[in-house]
Design an enzyme around this catalytic site. Structure first.
Site, short mmCIF file in Angstrom:
data_model
loop_
_atom_site.label_atom_id
_atom_site.label_comp_id
_atom_site.label_asym_id
_atom_site.label_seq_id
_atom_site.Cartn_x
_atom_site.Cartn_y
_atom_site.Cartn_z
N SER A 64 129.91 -3.01 77.92
CA SER A 64 129.47 -4.05 77.59
C SER A 64 130.51 -5.04 76.69
O SER A 64 131.48 -4.35 76.38
CB SER A 64 128.22 -3.83 76.61
OG SER A 64 127.16 -3.22 77.25
N1 SAM Z 1 126.99 1.33 76.41
C1 SAM Z 1 127.79 1.30 77.34
C2 SAM Z 1 129.12 1.40 76.96
O1 SAM Z 1 129.27 1.21 75.74
O2 SAM Z 1 130.00 1.56 77.94
C3 SAM Z 1 127.48 0.58 78.35
C4 SAM Z 1 126.46 0.68 79.35
S1 SAM Z 1 126.29 -0.06 80.90
C5 SAM Z 1 126.08 -1.62 80.49
C6 SAM Z 1 124.53 0.42 81.27
C7 SAM Z 1 124.52 1.85 81.51
O3 SAM Z 1 123.11 2.43 81.54
C8 SAM Z 1 125.28 2.27 82.94
O4 SAM Z 1 125.96 3.37 82.71
C9 SAM Z 1 123.97 2.64 83.70
O5 SAM Z 1 124.37 3.95 84.62
C10 SAM Z 1 123.06 3.37 82.76
N2 SAM Z 1 121.47 3.56 83.08
C11 SAM Z 1 120.73 2.72 83.82
N3 SAM Z 1 119.51 3.07 84.05
C12 SAM Z 1 119.58 4.23 83.09
C13 SAM Z 1 118.26 4.89 82.78
N4 SAM Z 1 117.17 5.09 83.48
N5 SAM Z 1 118.75 6.07 82.14
C14 SAM Z 1 120.05 6.13 81.62
N6 SAM Z 1 120.93 5.46 81.80
C15 SAM Z 1 120.66 4.34 82.69
#
Ligand code: SAM
Length: 215
Positions: A64
């Site tokens: 993000s």
């Molecule tokens: N907070 C992270 C960082 O600092 O890099 C960025 C996160 S990214 C915007 C969103 C993440 O949510 C992705 O890695 C994706 O694979 C994960 N994601 C999507 N659906 C999910 C779920 N149901 N449970 C856990 N993770 C999930």
């Protein structure tokens, strides 16, 4: 991995940029100052790490934007040793910021490759957290309740299980909307279990997958 004067200089400039954009919590800014964001990038892309933008981390996912991390973290208002559930570990950067704030962190990632990479990196950097791989859209019921819950992917609605897993006087921060745009929401549970939802600006996140996400 090196954290040179050049990187520290870029990081100082980023923190000033976040202040200029309205991030006021010195606690959050200090935590972000401590985390070398370039460690969460491939070395070829280090110069991108201190710009205020999201960046690809593989598997179609993103780290993000720093101002988004700062805004969500400020809304979350974490106190040391609070039990925090993070849904969407991704690169592990937001996890590192939460750990710098003293969180007792439970973090869950859906994508196995990202989960393994983030866990290995955070352990190598000396951070201690509880790492899980799976569908976090339903939370992590076994370890509930949580003082704080942060969702870092776009939810179609606020998952009922996450509201249930929030402790009394708990706070959850979650982007809610369609796959184009989501409104940042802060869910506050009072002592009696009553819920208040506060709404903030619009953001664009990758989708929350899974049972209470976009499937
Ligand atoms: N907070 C992270 C960082 O600092 O890099 C960025 C996160 S990214 C915007 C969103 C993440 O949510 C992705 O890695 C994706 O694979 C994960 N994601 C999507 N659906 C999910 C779920 N149901 N449970 C856990 N993770 C999930």
């Amino acid at each position: 991995m090196t954290d040179s004067y050049l990187h520290k200089g870029w990081r100082n400039a980023l923190i000033q940029n976040l202040r200029n954009k309205g991030i006021y919590s010195e606690t959050v800014l200090t935590a972000m100052q401590k985390v070398p964001r370039h460690y969460f990038f491939e070395s070829a892309f280090w110069e991108h790490a201190y710009q205020d933008k999201a960046f690809g981390i593989g598997e179609g996912q993103t780290i993000s934007q720093p101002s988004t991390v700062a805004f969500q973290t400020e809304l979350l208002d974490v106190l040391p040793s609070q039990k925090v559930l993070e849904i969407g570990t991704g690169s592990g950067y937001q996890s590192a910021v939460l750990l710098e704030l003293g969180a007792n962190l439970y973090t869950i990632e859906y994508n196995r490759k990202l989960y393994t990479k983030a866990r290995n990196l955070l352990v190598q950097l000396g951070y201690k957290a509880h790492f899980y791989c799976g569908d976090g859209s339903e939370g992590l019921a076994n370890y509930a309740p949580y003082d704080r819950i942060i969702v870092t992917a776009a939810a179609p609605k606020i998952p009922t299980s996450l509201i249930q897993q929030l402790a009394p006087e708990g706070v959850m921060v979650i982007p809610v909307g369609d796959n184009q745009q989501q409104q940042m929401c802060r869910v506050i549970k009072d002592k009696t279990g009553q819920i208040t939802i506060q709404k903030y600006a619009d953001f664009a996140f990758v989708p929350l997958l899974g049972k209470e996400g976009w499937q």
